[in-house]
Design a protein around this motif. Structure first.
Motif, PDB file in Angstrom:
ATOM      1  N   LEU A  17      -0.002   4.802  17.652  1.00  0.00           N
ATOM      2  CA  LEU A  17       0.486   5.591  16.518  1.00  0.00           C
ATOM      3  C   LEU A  17       1.277   4.736  15.529  1.00  0.00           C
ATOM      4  O   LEU A  17       1.187   4.943  14.314  1.00  0.00           O
ATOM      5  CB  LEU A  17       1.333   6.756  17.013  1.00  0.00           C
ATOM      6  N   TYR A  18       2.049   3.789  16.040  1.00  0.00           N
ATOM      7  CA  TYR A  18       2.778   2.882  15.154  1.00  0.00           C
ATOM      8  C   TYR A  18       1.811   2.031  14.336  1.00  0.00           C
ATOM      9  O   TYR A  18       2.016   1.827  13.135  1.00  0.00           O
ATOM     10  CB  TYR A  18       3.709   1.969  15.940  1.00  0.00           C
TER      11      TYR A  18
ATOM     12  N   GLU B 220      -1.287   2.810  13.553  1.00  0.00           N
ATOM     13  CA  GLU B 220      -1.951   3.697  12.595  1.00  0.00           C
ATOM     14  C   GLU B 220      -1.039   4.021  11.408  1.00  0.00           C
ATOM     15  O   GLU B 220      -1.466   4.007  10.255  1.00  0.00           O
ATOM     16  CB  GLU B 220      -2.385   4.984  13.299  1.00  0.00           C
ATOM     17  N   THR B 221       0.219   4.299  11.679  1.00  0.00           N
ATOM     18  CA  THR B 221       1.167   4.603  10.609  1.00  0.00           C
ATOM     19  C   THR B 221       1.353   3.404   9.685  1.00  0.00           C
ATOM     20  O   THR B 221       1.376   3.550   8.458  1.00  0.00           O
ATOM     21  CB  THR B 221       2.517   5.028  11.208  1.00  0.00           C
ATOM     22  N   GLY B 222       1.476   2.219  10.275  1.00  0.00           N
ATOM     23  CA  GLY B 222       1.613   1.015   9.455  1.00  0.00           C
ATOM     24  C   GLY B 222       0.390   0.748   8.613  1.00  0.00           C
ATOM     25  O   GLY B 222       0.488   0.364   7.444  1.00  0.00           O
ATOM     26  N   TYR B 223      -0.782   0.963   9.197  1.00  0.00           N
ATOM     27  CA  TYR B 223      -2.027   0.758   8.449  1.00  0.00           C
ATOM     28  C   TYR B 223      -2.125   1.739   7.285  1.00  0.00           C
ATOM     29  O   TYR B 223      -2.497   1.351   6.171  1.00  0.00           O
ATOM     30  CB  TYR B 223      -3.233   0.913   9.381  1.00  0.00           C
ATOM     31  N   ARG B 224      -1.786   2.987   7.536  1.00  0.00           N
ATOM     32  CA  ARG B 224      -1.863   3.976   6.458  1.00  0.00           C
ATOM     33  C   ARG B 224      -0.864   3.684   5.339  1.00  0.00           C
ATOM     34  O   ARG B 224      -1.154   3.885   4.166  1.00  0.00           O
ATOM     35  CB  ARG B 224      -1.645   5.377   7.002  1.00  0.00           C
ATOM     36  N   ALA B 225       0.317   3.221   5.707  1.00  0.00           N
ATOM     37  CA  ALA B 225       1.308   2.875   4.680  1.00  0.00           C
ATOM     38  C   ALA B 225       0.822   1.706   3.837  1.00  0.00           C
ATOM     39  O   ALA B 225       1.009   1.688   2.622  1.00  0.00           O
ATOM     40  CB  ALA B 225       2.640   2.534   5.336  1.00  0.00           C
TER      41      ALA B 225
ATOM     42  N   ASN C  72       6.062  -0.302   1.073  1.00  0.00           N
ATOM     43  CA  ASN C  72       4.944  -0.132   1.998  1.00  0.00           C
ATOM     44  C   ASN C  72       4.794  -1.341   2.917  1.00  0.00           C
ATOM     45  O   ASN C  72       4.491  -1.188   4.100  1.00  0.00           O
ATOM     46  CB  ASN C  72       3.650   0.109   1.234  1.00  0.00           C
TER      47      ASN C  72
ATOM     48  N   VAL D 284       7.514  -1.013   5.523  1.00  0.00           N
ATOM     49  CA  VAL D 284       7.156  -0.015   6.534  1.00  0.00           C
ATOM     50  C   VAL D 284       6.103  -0.588   7.479  1.00  0.00           C
ATOM     51  O   VAL D 284       6.169  -0.379   8.693  1.00  0.00           O
ATOM     52  CB  VAL D 284       6.665   1.289   5.869  1.00  0.00           C
ATOM     53  N   PHE D 285       5.153  -1.333   6.944  1.00  0.00           N
ATOM     54  CA  PHE D 285       4.135  -1.955   7.788  1.00  0.00           C
ATOM     55  C   PHE D 285       4.760  -2.946   8.766  1.00  0.00           C
ATOM     56  O   PHE D 285       4.443  -2.936   9.953  1.00  0.00           O
ATOM     57  CB  PHE D 285       3.091  -2.664   6.918  1.00  0.00           C
TER      58      PHE D 285
ATOM     59  N   CYS E 171       6.578  -1.067  11.455  1.00  0.00           N
ATOM     60  CA  CYS E 171       5.643  -0.466  12.414  1.00  0.00           C
ATOM     61  C   CYS E 171       5.047  -1.520  13.347  1.00  0.00           C
ATOM     62  O   CYS E 171       4.818  -1.237  14.528  1.00  0.00           O
ATOM     63  CB  CYS E 171       4.537   0.276  11.679  1.00  0.00           C
TER      64      CYS E 171
END
Length: 77
Positions: free
Chosen positions: A14-15, A17-22, A32, A35-36, A39
């Protein structure tokens, strides 16, 4: 694999995925990228924790605990 190691591996995914989306939203934005990086550090920490929980003999637990703490200090610092 016990429940704690599964949850830690799930948190790692999940971390990531969240970093990739950011990063996918705006890869040039400073926030961004921060945040990446955050994550990625959390994903490494969760992965090290998953290996700590999954070690049945706890013989190499010291190594994984050292790696988890090293990543945690990267997070704090």
């Amino acid at each position: 694999m016990n429940a704690l190691s599964f949850l830690a591996a799930l948190a790692c995914a999940l971390y990531i995925e969240t970093g990739y989306r950011a990063l996918a939203l705006d890869h040039r934005g400073r926030r961004n990228r921060s945040v990446f990086a955050f994550c990625v550090v959390l994903a490494l920490w969760a992965l090290a924790q998953a290996f700590i929980y999954a070690d049945p003999a706890r013989a190499q637990g010291g190594l994984w605990l050292f790696l988890a703490n090293l990543v945690w200090f990267l997070f704090v610092g």
